[in-house]
Design a protein around this motif. Structure first.
Motif, PDB file in Angstrom:
ATOM      1  N   GLY A   1     -14.589 -10.856  23.104  1.00  0.00           N
ATOM      2  CA  GLY A   1     -14.579 -11.904  22.094  1.00  0.00           C
ATOM      3  C   GLY A   1     -13.350 -11.904  21.210  1.00  0.00           C
ATOM      4  O   GLY A   1     -13.154 -12.840  20.424  1.00  0.00           O
ATOM      5  N   ASN A   2     -12.509 -10.896  21.319  1.00  0.00           N
ATOM      6  CA  ASN A   2     -11.305 -10.833  20.491  1.00  0.00           C
ATOM      7  C   ASN A   2     -10.134 -11.520  21.173  1.00  0.00           C
ATOM      8  O   ASN A   2     -10.067 -11.607  22.394  1.00  0.00           O
ATOM      9  CB  ASN A   2     -10.929  -9.382  20.185  1.00  0.00           C
ATOM     10  CG  ASN A   2     -11.701  -8.819  19.006  1.00  0.00           C
ATOM     11  OD1 ASN A   2     -12.538  -9.498  18.421  1.00  0.00           O
ATOM     12  ND2 ASN A   2     -11.438  -7.569  18.677  1.00  0.00           N
ATOM     13  N   ASN A   3      -9.196 -11.991  20.350  1.00  0.00           N
ATOM     14  CA  ASN A   3      -7.931 -12.515  20.832  1.00  0.00           C
ATOM     15  C   ASN A   3      -6.858 -11.445  20.677  1.00  0.00           C
ATOM     16  O   ASN A   3      -6.971 -10.553  19.828  1.00  0.00           O
ATOM     17  CB  ASN A   3      -7.542 -13.770  20.039  1.00  0.00           C
ATOM     18  CG  ASN A   3      -8.525 -14.896  20.229  1.00  0.00           C
ATOM     19  OD1 ASN A   3      -8.809 -15.312  21.351  1.00  0.00           O
ATOM     20  ND2 ASN A   3      -9.086 -15.409  19.134  1.00  0.00           N
ATOM     21  N   GLU A   4      -5.820 -11.522  21.479  1.00  0.00           N
ATOM     22  CA  GLU A   4      -4.765 -10.521  21.408  1.00  0.00           C
ATOM     23  C   GLU A   4      -4.051 -10.563  20.061  1.00  0.00           C
ATOM     24  O   GLU A   4      -3.696 -11.628  19.577  1.00  0.00           O
ATOM     25  CB  GLU A   4      -3.755 -10.732  22.537  1.00  0.00           C
ATOM     26  CG  GLU A   4      -4.296 -10.376  23.916  1.00  0.00           C
ATOM     27  CD  GLU A   4      -3.197 -10.330  24.959  1.00  0.00           C
ATOM     28  OE1 GLU A   4      -2.040 -10.652  24.614  1.00  0.00           O
ATOM     29  OE2 GLU A   4      -3.497  -9.973  26.116  1.00  0.00           O
ATOM     30  N   TRP A   5      -3.860  -9.385  19.491  1.00  0.00           N
ATOM     31  CA  TRP A   5      -3.177  -9.259  18.210  1.00  0.00           C
ATOM     32  C   TRP A   5      -3.812 -10.160  17.150  1.00  0.00           C
ATOM     33  O   TRP A   5      -3.150 -10.966  16.502  1.00  0.00           O
ATOM     34  CB  TRP A   5      -1.683  -9.540  18.349  1.00  0.00           C
ATOM     35  CG  TRP A   5      -0.949  -8.461  19.080  1.00  0.00           C
ATOM     36  CD1 TRP A   5      -0.713  -8.403  20.420  1.00  0.00           C
ATOM     37  CD2 TRP A   5      -0.377  -7.277  18.523  1.00  0.00           C
ATOM     38  NE1 TRP A   5      -0.033  -7.257  20.742  1.00  0.00           N
ATOM     39  CE2 TRP A   5       0.193  -6.531  19.588  1.00  0.00           C
ATOM     40  CE3 TRP A   5      -0.288  -6.758  17.239  1.00  0.00           C
ATOM     41  CZ2 TRP A   5       0.835  -5.322  19.391  1.00  0.00           C
ATOM     42  CZ3 TRP A   5       0.363  -5.547  17.053  1.00  0.00           C
ATOM     43  CH2 TRP A   5       0.919  -4.843  18.110  1.00  0.00           C
ATOM     44  N   GLY A   6      -5.113 -10.016  17.010  1.00  0.00           N
ATOM     45  CA  GLY A   6      -5.840 -10.795  16.015  1.00  0.00           C
ATOM     46  C   GLY A   6      -5.915 -10.075  14.680  1.00  0.00           C
ATOM     47  O   GLY A   6      -5.189  -9.099  14.417  1.00  0.00           O
ATOM     48  N   LEU A   7      -6.823 -10.539  13.833  1.00  0.00           N
ATOM     49  CA  LEU A   7      -6.955  -9.996  12.485  1.00  0.00           C
ATOM     50  C   LEU A   7      -7.204  -8.485  12.466  1.00  0.00           C
ATOM     51  O   LEU A   7      -6.728  -7.805  11.541  1.00  0.00           O
ATOM     52  CB  LEU A   7      -8.069 -10.742  11.743  1.00  0.00           C
ATOM     53  CG  LEU A   7      -8.310 -10.375  10.289  1.00  0.00           C
ATOM     54  CD1 LEU A   7      -7.046 -10.517   9.456  1.00  0.00           C
ATOM     55  CD2 LEU A   7      -9.437 -11.230   9.703  1.00  0.00           C
ATOM     56  N   PRO A   8      -7.935  -7.898  13.437  1.00  0.00           N
ATOM     57  CA  PRO A   8      -8.095  -6.439  13.405  1.00  0.00           C
ATOM     58  C   PRO A   8      -6.772  -5.672  13.382  1.00  0.00           C
ATOM     59  O   PRO A   8      -6.722  -4.541  12.883  1.00  0.00           O
ATOM     60  CB  PRO A   8      -8.881  -6.148  14.689  1.00  0.00           C
ATOM     61  CG  PRO A   8      -9.689  -7.384  14.917  1.00  0.00           C
ATOM     62  CD  PRO A   8      -8.776  -8.504  14.497  1.00  0.00           C
ATOM     63  N   ALA A   9      -5.692  -6.273  13.897  1.00  0.00           N
ATOM     64  CA  ALA A   9      -4.397  -5.588  13.891  1.00  0.00           C
ATOM     65  C   ALA A   9      -3.905  -5.331  12.467  1.00  0.00           C
ATOM     66  O   ALA A   9      -3.263  -4.307  12.200  1.00  0.00           O
ATOM     67  CB  ALA A   9      -3.369  -6.408  14.676  1.00  0.00           C
TER      68      ALA A   9
END
Length: 563
Positions: free
Chosen positions: A520-528
């Motif tokens: 469900g995550n996108n690459e280099w999203g907010l978790p980064a």
């Protein structure tokens, strides 16, 4: 004071040649107002509708809802979007718009609405006017020289009923926003201390910059402080722009609309350029992008529908813990998540409870509400009216009613008229439902199975963000169209030729992009950003914190007194 009888001309003129802070996407569409409702009855009319038809659980108090809360249950209003994105959206809004008109005046006097923020995704809510113009935002050494970093404050876990002597073993990765003697946050935009969640997002960006500056120091030997500061700022700004477009906007808008709004295209001569798909018929400007009122007053306010009544903050019990909920807007001091006070152990976020990260388990992350026409009960009892805080009969305390009134007073068109302008079949509204653009955007999203915005909302939101990015001469789309986070030396630790850069960091630490592959995550999203900031991600650092026993506290006090 009754402002209802006053009429004001809006500061977003309908002329297509107008260039200013705010403008209109659809200047030729007629404004909508509820038929048969005179101006002086507008607030009363929308207060009644909002209280009866736009609340999740009519007639129930926040206290009752918290008692019945089940952290393991997926509630009917839940979406699949992690709740951290709701407040990231608020952070983004503060970065693009700033109206210093008092809320009470702005609600009733749209003629006073001005945008004092650049309509760009440039993090001026973080950097302000820079270290020379606003030195109080930045750290300086003993001689008063600029260090290249932001000020951050040490963290005080506080004392609670179950820990009257405080806590020990608090990790040094816990921080607070810098504050003055009145506990007001010393940050580029004071609105980012309105609640604890957006405050932690602001803190994450402060710490992310500081770490990037440290990396620039290792990667750029011989460079001046200002050169390293600018390198860190550029990387953080570009990563932020990437996250806004490729993670946040992608999550909330229709996938076809998102792909149409901004597309990378190879040119016949080999160049790569980004092109806007809605430049000619939706969002156009003469010289510089403006902030469309259809976006800021209507479509982008979809996030209000995604707010929950309360949140679990972290696993440390006491004073927080699993199944311990804290209301987001209640005005009950330390028992709520309202901002404007120093962080304590209740007010530290465990980020895998708010975003999908490698350690998220069970019911976490907590989910945002679906985009629909029902708002959390907490938004019916805000504390914005200074004389009557929490009173649902006062306009300033009822967010849905404020949005409806504001749309009419800002002379926005009916949502169905915008749909027809786009060549779309309008979503039907029941008798009595308002045709305001904001409500229509919510109603349109409500009909979708995937929880995203419908076509009108998606087009307005995606076209505006695409235009703001493309219209910014300093964005990565214009400065370096082929830039990607995985190619940035300060993010990856590799130079352009692949040579590794020694940042002097613990090699056992997970990389910044460790959450890319989480479902469900996108690459280099907010978790980064959270990884970059080193704020607490899982329960490990909270498990090391212990309560200071009374005997130890007494011994420490005796030593201090003797010294």
């Amino acid at each position: 004071m009754d402002h209802g009888s006053k009429n004001f001309e809006v500061t977003a003129p309908r002329s297509r040649s107008y260039q200013g802070g705010f403008g209109r996407l659809f200047p030729d569409l007629a404004p909508w107002s509820p038929p048969g409702v005179p101006e002086h009855k507008l607030e009363e009319h929308f207060l009644k509708f909002a209280s009866e038809a736009m609340v999740e659980f009519p007639g129930q108090s926040i206290a009752d809802l918290l008692k019945a809360a089940d952290p393991n249950a997926v509630e009917p209003f839940d979406s699949d979007i992690p709740s951290g994105y709701v407040y990231f959206g608020q952070f983004v809004d503060h970065d693009m718009t700033l109206d210093v008109t008092p809320l009470s005046s702005a609600e009733v006097d749209p003629n006073r609405l001005h945008n004092f923020r650049t309509p760009r995704l440039d993090l001026d809510c973080l950097y302000g006017q820079g270290p020379a113009a606003q030195p109080h935002l930045y750290a300086h050494d003993a001689l008063g020289a600029f260090t290249g970093k932001f000020l951050v404050a040490p963290f005080n876990p506080g004392t609670f009923e179950g820990a009257p002597n405080g806590f020990a073993n608090v990790p040094d990765t816990f921080h607070d926003l810098p504050r003055n003697s009145e506990n007001r946050a010393l940050i580029g935009d004071p609105r980012n201390d309105e609640n604890i969640i957006v405050a932690h997002i602001h803190l994450a960006f402060l710490l992310a910059h500081n770490r990037l500056f440290d990396r620039a120091t290792r990667a750029m030997p011989g460079a001046t402080v200002n050169e390293r500061f600018e390198a860190a700022r550029k990387t953080l700004r570009w990563l932020y722009q990437w996250i806004v477009w490729s993670d946040f906007v992608r999550r909330v808008t229709d996938s076809v609309v998102h792909a149409t709004a901004l597309e990378e295209k190879a040119q016949p001569d080999g160049r790569m350029l980004w092109e806007m798909g809605y430049r000619d018929d939706v969002y156009d400007w003469k010289q510089d992008p403006f902030m469309p009122v259809e976006f800021s007053v209507a479509a982008y306010r979809f996030g209000h529908s995604m707010v929950r009544n309360a949140y679990q903050t972290n696993s440390r019990k006491p004073p927080a813990g699993f199944n311990v909920f804290f209301p987001i807007f209640d005005d009950h001091g330390r028992s709520s998540l309202k901002g404007g006070v120093p962080f304590d152990l209740v007010r530290v976020l465990q980020w895998d409870w708010f975003l999908k990260m490698t350690t998220s388990r069970g019911p976490f992350p907590q989910r945002a509400r679906r985009i629909d026409t029902r708002l959390a009960n907490a938004l019916l009892h805000l504390h914005e009216d200074p004389a009557n805080p929490g009173d649902p009969k006062k306009l300033l305390n009822v967010l849905a009613a404020r949005n409806l009134v504001r749309g009419v007073r800002m002379k926005l068109p009916a949502g169905e008229d915008v749909a027809r302008l786009f060549g779309l079949t309008p979503v039907p509204l029941a008798e009595g439902e308002p045709k305001t653009l904001w409500y229509y955007v919510l109603k349109e999203a409500e009909t979708r199975a995937d929880g995203k915005l419908g076509p009108v909302g998606s087009i307005i939101v995606a076209a505006t963000f695409a235009g703001i990015l493309k219209g910014d001469p300093l964005s990565w789309l214009n400065q370096q169209p082929t830039w990607r986070p995985h190619r940035d030396p300060l993010l990856t630790g590799k130079k352009e030729d692949g040579t590794p850069i020694d940042f002097g960091e613990d090699p056992a630490e997970l990389p910044i992009d460790a959450d890319n592959d989480v479902e469900g995550n996108n690459e280099w999203g907010l978790p980064a950003i959270i990884r970059l900031s080193r704020l607490p991600i899982d329960g490990t650092p909270f498990g090391k914190i212990v309560v200071v026993p009374a005997a130890q506290a007494g011994a420490a006090a005796a030593v201090a007194a003797a010294g």
